[in-house]
Design a protein around this motif. Structure first.
Motif, PDB file in Angstrom:
ATOM      1  N   ALA A 197       0.960  -1.243  -0.039  1.00 11.64           N
ATOM      2  CA  ALA A 197      -0.006   0.085   0.122  1.00 11.64           C
ATOM      3  C   ALA A 197       0.857   1.118  -0.048  1.00 11.64           C
ATOM      4  CB  ALA A 197      -0.827  -0.003   1.284  1.00 11.64           C
ATOM      5  N   GLY A 198       0.518   2.096  -1.028  1.00 13.62           N
ATOM      6  CA  GLY A 198       1.203   3.343  -1.052  1.00 13.62           C
ATOM      7  C   GLY A 198       2.462   3.335  -1.794  1.00 13.62           C
ATOM      8  N   ARG A 199       2.793   2.031  -2.470  1.00 18.07           N
ATOM      9  CA  ARG A 199       3.752   1.954  -3.537  1.00 18.07           C
ATOM     10  C   ARG A 199       2.975   2.474  -4.891  1.00 18.07           C
ATOM     11  NH1 ARG A 199       7.677  -2.206  -2.570  1.00 18.07           N
ATOM     12  NH2 ARG A 199       8.211  -2.251  -5.008  1.00 18.07           N
ATOM     13  N   THR A 200       3.693   3.189  -5.728  1.00 18.77           N
ATOM     14  CA  THR A 200       3.481   3.602  -7.020  1.00 18.77           C
ATOM     15  C   THR A 200       4.560   3.212  -8.222  1.00 18.77           C
ATOM     16  OG1 THR A 200       4.764   5.911  -6.684  1.00 18.77           O
ATOM     17  CG2 THR A 200       2.363   5.774  -6.038  1.00 18.77           C
ATOM     18  N   ASP A 201       5.451   2.464  -7.781  1.00 20.89           N
ATOM     19  CA  ASP A 201       6.332   2.090  -8.655  1.00 20.89           C
ATOM     20  C   ASP A 201       6.006   0.561  -9.205  1.00 20.89           C
ATOM     21  OD1 ASP A 201       6.851   1.037  -5.879  1.00 20.89           O
ATOM     22  OD2 ASP A 201       9.165   0.577  -6.619  1.00 20.89           O
ATOM     23  N   VAL A 202       5.001   0.094  -8.916  1.00 18.02           N
ATOM     24  CA  VAL A 202       4.825  -1.212  -9.378  1.00 18.02           C
ATOM     25  C   VAL A 202       3.715  -1.343 -10.157  1.00 18.02           C
ATOM     26  CG1 VAL A 202       4.220  -3.762  -8.643  1.00 18.02           C
ATOM     27  CG2 VAL A 202       5.291  -2.296  -6.981  1.00 18.02           C
ATOM     28  N   PRO A 203       3.882  -1.734 -11.471  1.00 15.88           N
ATOM     29  CA  PRO A 203       2.817  -1.551 -12.612  1.00 15.88           C
ATOM     30  C   PRO A 203       1.842  -2.189 -12.273  1.00 15.88           C
ATOM     31  CG  PRO A 203       5.055  -2.568 -13.475  1.00 15.88           C
ATOM     32  CD  PRO A 203       5.303  -2.184 -12.186  1.00 15.88           C
ATOM     33  N   GLY A 204       0.686  -1.775 -12.660  1.00 15.43           N
ATOM     34  CA  GLY A 204      -0.574  -2.500 -12.516  1.00 15.43           C
ATOM     35  C   GLY A 204      -1.032  -2.930 -10.939  1.00 15.43           C
ATOM     36  N   LEU A 205      -0.362  -2.295 -10.197  1.00 18.90           N
ATOM     37  CA  LEU A 205      -0.744  -2.825  -8.764  1.00 18.90           C
ATOM     38  C   LEU A 205      -2.121  -2.196  -8.245  1.00 18.90           C
ATOM     39  CD1 LEU A 205       0.479  -4.015  -5.982  1.00 18.90           C
ATOM     40  CD2 LEU A 205       1.319  -1.916  -5.379  1.00 18.90           C
ATOM     41  N   VAL A 206      -2.849  -3.162  -7.596  1.00 20.23           N
ATOM     42  CA  VAL A 206      -3.962  -2.597  -7.109  1.00 20.23           C
ATOM     43  C   VAL A 206      -3.959  -3.283  -5.585  1.00 20.23           C
ATOM     44  CG1 VAL A 206      -6.662  -3.048  -6.833  1.00 20.23           C
ATOM     45  CG2 VAL A 206      -5.036  -2.562  -9.147  1.00 20.23           C
ATOM     46  N   VAL A 207      -3.961  -2.511  -4.560  1.00 25.10           N
ATOM     47  CA  VAL A 207      -4.009  -2.805  -3.409  1.00 25.10           C
ATOM     48  C   VAL A 207      -5.274  -2.760  -2.673  1.00 25.10           C
ATOM     49  CG1 VAL A 207      -3.181  -2.752  -0.916  1.00 25.10           C
ATOM     50  CG2 VAL A 207      -1.667  -2.452  -2.767  1.00 25.10           C
ATOM     51  N   LEU A 208      -6.073  -3.711  -1.989  1.00 22.87           N
ATOM     52  CA  LEU A 208      -7.203  -3.572  -1.103  1.00 22.87           C
ATOM     53  C   LEU A 208      -6.928  -3.592   0.302  1.00 22.87           C
ATOM     54  CD1 LEU A 208      -8.029  -4.436  -4.163  1.00 22.87           C
ATOM     55  CD2 LEU A 208      -9.670  -5.981  -3.067  1.00 22.87           C
ATOM     56  N   ARG A 209      -7.745  -2.637   0.956  1.00 22.54           N
ATOM     57  CA  ARG A 209      -7.542  -2.615   2.486  1.00 22.54           C
ATOM     58  C   ARG A 209      -9.092  -2.618   3.042  1.00 22.54           C
ATOM     59  NH1 ARG A 209      -2.770  -0.891   5.610  1.00 22.54           N
ATOM     60  NH2 ARG A 209      -0.976  -1.774   4.419  1.00 22.54           N
ATOM     61  N   SER A 210      -9.230  -3.174   4.100  1.00 26.56           N
ATOM     62  CA  SER A 210     -10.339  -3.352   4.809  1.00 26.56           C
ATOM     63  C   SER A 210     -10.038  -2.681   6.323  1.00 26.56           C
ATOM     64  CB  SER A 210     -10.795  -4.847   5.161  1.00 26.56           C
ATOM     65  OG  SER A 210     -12.056  -4.669   6.057  1.00 26.56           O
ATOM     66  N   ILE A 222     -16.762  -1.033   5.190  1.00 28.82           N
ATOM     67  CA  ILE A 222     -15.997  -0.061   4.796  1.00 28.82           C
ATOM     68  C   ILE A 222     -14.705  -0.471   4.440  1.00 28.82           C
ATOM     69  CG2 ILE A 222     -15.331   0.820   7.237  1.00 28.82           C
ATOM     70  CD1 ILE A 222     -15.456   3.163   4.044  1.00 28.82           C
ATOM     71  N   GLY A 223     -14.173  -0.150   3.280  1.00 36.15           N
ATOM     72  CA  GLY A 223     -12.724  -0.521   2.718  1.00 36.15           C
ATOM     73  C   GLY A 223     -12.311   0.537   1.829  1.00 36.15           C
ATOM     74  N   TYR A 224     -11.271   0.064   1.110  1.00 35.12           N
ATOM     75  CA  TYR A 224     -10.914   0.878  -0.126  1.00 35.12           C
ATOM     76  C   TYR A 224      -9.739   0.517  -0.846  1.00 35.12           C
ATOM     77  CZ  TYR A 224      -6.891   2.150   3.335  1.00 35.12           C
ATOM     78  OH  TYR A 224      -6.012   1.803   4.356  1.00 35.12           O
ATOM     79  N   VAL A 225      -9.602   0.869  -2.053  1.00 36.58           N
ATOM     80  CA  VAL A 225      -8.843   0.727  -3.163  1.00 36.58           C
ATOM     81  C   VAL A 225      -7.670   1.428  -3.392  1.00 36.58           C
ATOM     82  CG1 VAL A 225      -8.393  -0.277  -5.366  1.00 36.58           C
ATOM     83  CG2 VAL A 225     -10.762  -0.610  -4.303  1.00 36.58           C
ATOM     84  N   LEU A 226      -6.584   1.120  -3.525  1.00 39.48           N
ATOM     85  CA  LEU A 226      -5.316   2.050  -3.702  1.00 39.48           C
ATOM     86  C   LEU A 226      -4.857   1.581  -5.296  1.00 39.48           C
ATOM     87  CD1 LEU A 226      -3.393   1.983  -0.535  1.00 39.48           C
ATOM     88  CD2 LEU A 226      -5.160   3.600  -1.259  1.00 39.48           C
ATOM     89  N   ALA A 227      -4.961   2.422  -6.106  1.00 32.15           N
ATOM     90  CA  ALA A 227      -4.370   2.065  -7.406  1.00 32.15           C
ATOM     91  C   ALA A 227      -4.268   3.220  -8.369  1.00 32.15           C
ATOM     92  CB  ALA A 227      -5.432   1.215  -8.251  1.00 32.15           C
ATOM     93  N   ALA A 228      -3.503   3.256  -9.624  1.00 34.26           N
ATOM     94  CA  ALA A 228      -3.174   4.078 -10.689  1.00 34.26           C
ATOM     95  C   ALA A 228      -4.782   4.907 -10.845  1.00 34.26           C
ATOM     96  CB  ALA A 228      -2.931   3.564 -11.851  1.00 34.26           C
ATOM     97  N   PRO A 229      -4.496   6.138 -11.175  1.00 32.90           N
ATOM     98  CA  PRO A 229      -5.917   6.861 -11.236  1.00 32.90           C
ATOM     99  C   PRO A 229      -6.821   6.473 -12.235  1.00 32.90           C
ATOM    100  CG  PRO A 229      -4.193   8.529 -10.864  1.00 32.90           C
ATOM    101  CD  PRO A 229      -3.255   6.771 -11.210  1.00 32.90           C
TER     102      PRO A 229
END
Length: 362
Positions: A197-210, A222-229
Motif C-alpha cells: 500500500a502506498g507504492r506507485t512504482d509497481v505497474p498494474g498494482l491494485v491494493v485492497l484494504r479493509s 468500509i474498505g478502500y482500493v489503492l491503484a493508478a488513477p
C-alpha cells in the motif's frame, strides 16, 4: 505448484466459495465463543462508536466522501485520485471483476474465496495456483503463468497466515497485468512490514484494504482500493451512486487519524503476542497429529489435524466456533482456521480442544 481450472471443481461442489466464517456464528452459533471470524474482539472501541454516532445527524444529506477519501490518501502518502472508498473490501472484488477487461485470471490459493467468486459471477474463467503445505504455502513467482493478465493474492493470506515478502509479490508485476493484493489484514502485522500500500512504482498494482477487521466494522462495510488513477476511474464508474454511507465515511476518516493508527499498531503487537501463545499451546498437540502452518503472521492460525470435522462439531458442543478449512481451494476437511484471541480465551479454547480431540477419537 499445481495450476487448475476452477470451473470443474466448483461444479462438483468441492469448495463452497460463498462460505465464510460468519456462518459458524449465525443462528444456533450466536452464543458460542467466536474463533471463526477474523474481526478483532472488543471492537469497535468507544471513541469510534461515538464518532460514528455523531455522523447520524447528517443522514438527511447524501454522503460526501471527499474528506474521507483525502484522509485515506494522506494516510498512505498518495493523491486522492489513487483512492476509491468501497462498501468493504468485498465490494472491491466485485468492481474489479465487472470493470476490468480480463483474458486470463489467476487466483493464488488457498486464500479468501470472494475474489474468485466475484470473477466467476462476472463471467470470467479462473485458474487457480494452489500453494502447497510442503512449501509452507509460500509463493514462487515463476509458477504464475506469463499470460495471466489478472493475478490475485492475499498478504498476509487468509487462511494460511503467510506473510509474503513485498518484493516477491512485486516480481509478479508485468506490463498489461493487473496485480491485485488483498491487504485486508496487513494492519494486524506489526509495522505493516511487507505492505505494498502506498507504492506507485509497481505497474498494474491494485491494493485492497479493509477497516472492518481491526476496528470491528463488519456490519458497517468500509474498505478502500489503492491503484493508478485510471484504474480507480474505471472502478468508480462501475460503482452505484453514493456507495459508502455517511457513518462508514465517518469511520474511515476516524480510523486513519494518527491516534487511531497508534492504537492499531499497539493492537498488532498484542495480537502477535497472543498468537504466539496460541501457537505454543497448539504445538502441545503435535503427538496427537495436529500441525500448525508456520510461521503465522496474521490474526489467525491454520491447523491440520485428524478428524477435524468431528473435532469442530465437538468444539461447538463445548461452546467454541472455529472456521472449517475445506471450503478453501487447496485445503480439505482436515484443516481448521482459528482466530487469535486473548490469552484467557485461548487457554479455555485449548482445554476444549483437548476434550474435543479425545471425543473425536472415541
Amino acid at each position: 505448484m499445481p495450476t487448475e481450472r476452477a470451473g470443474s471443481a466448483e461444479r462438483t461442489g468441492a469448495h463452497d466459495l460463498r462460505h465464510h466464517g460468519d456462518a459458524e456464528v449465525r443462528d444456533d452459533g450466536a452464543a458460542l465463543i467466536d474463533l471463526a471470524v477474523n474481526v478483532r474482539a472488543d471492537t469497535p472501541p468507544v471513541w469510534l462508536r461515538e464518532r460514528i454516532a455523531r455522523s447520524l445527524t447528517g443522514l438527511a444529506a447524501y454522503p460526501d466522501g471527499r474528506e474521507a477519501r483525502a484522509a485515506v490518501a494522506a494516510r498512505h502518502g498518495l493523491p486522492a485520485e489513487r483512492v476509491l472508498l468501497t462498501a468493504g473490501a468485498a465490494e472491491a472484488f466485485v468492481l474489479l471483476a465487472r470493470a476490468l477487461e480480463v483474458r486470463h485470471a489467476l487466483v493464488v490459493h488457498p486464500q479468501f474465496t470472494e475474489p474468485e467468486a466475484a470473477l466467476r459471477d462476472a463471467g470470467h474463467e479462473v485458474d487457480r495456483l494452489l500453494l502447497r503445505e510442503e512449501d509452507g504455502f509460500r509463493l514462487d513467482p515463476a509458477a504464475v503463468p506469463e499470460d495471466a493478465d489478472l493475478v490475485v493474492i492475499g498478504n498476509p493470506t487468509n487462511p494460511t497466515s503467510v506473510l509474503h515478502p513485498a518484493e516477491t509479490i512485486a516480481r509478479l508485476a508485468r506490463p498489461g497485468r493487473t496485480l491485485v493484493v488483498d491487504e485486508a489484514f496487513m494492519d494486524a502485522v506489526p509495522g505493516e512490514r511487507e505492505a505494498l500500500a502506498g507504492r506507485t512504482d509497481v505497474p498494474g498494482l491494485v491494493v485492497l484494504r479493509s477497516l472492518t477487521k481491526t476496528w470491528g466494522l463488519a456490519g458497517l462495510r468500509i474498505g478502500y482500493v489503492l491503484a493508478a488513477p485510471e484504474t480507480i476511474a474505471d472502478l468508480e464508474r462501475a460503482q452505484p451512486l453514493w456507495p459508502v454511507s455517511t457513518p462508514a465515511l465517518a469511520a474511515a476518516q476516524a480510523c486513519v487519524e494518527p491516534q487511531a493508527l497508534a492504537e492499531a499498531a499497539h493492537a498488532a503487537h498484542r495480537i502477535a503476542a497472543d498468537r504466539a501463545h496460541l501457537v505454543a499451546g497448539l504445538r502441545e498437540f503435535g503427538p496427537d497429529g495436529l500441525s500448525v502452518a508456520e510461521p503465522a503472521e496474521g490474526p489467525f492460525v491454520l491447523v491440520r489435524l485428524p478428524r477435524a470435522a468431528a473435532v469442530r462439531r465437538h468444539l461447538r458442543d463445548l461452546g467454541f466456533a472455529v472456521r472449517r478449512g475445506d471450503t478453501f481451494p487447496g485445503l480439505d476437511e482436515e484443516w481448521l482456521r482459528l482466530a487469535v484471541r486473548d490469552r484467557a480465551t485461548v487457554n479455555r479454547f485449548l482445554q476444549a480442544l483437548d476434550q474435543a480431540m479425545t471425543l473425536a477419537d472415541s
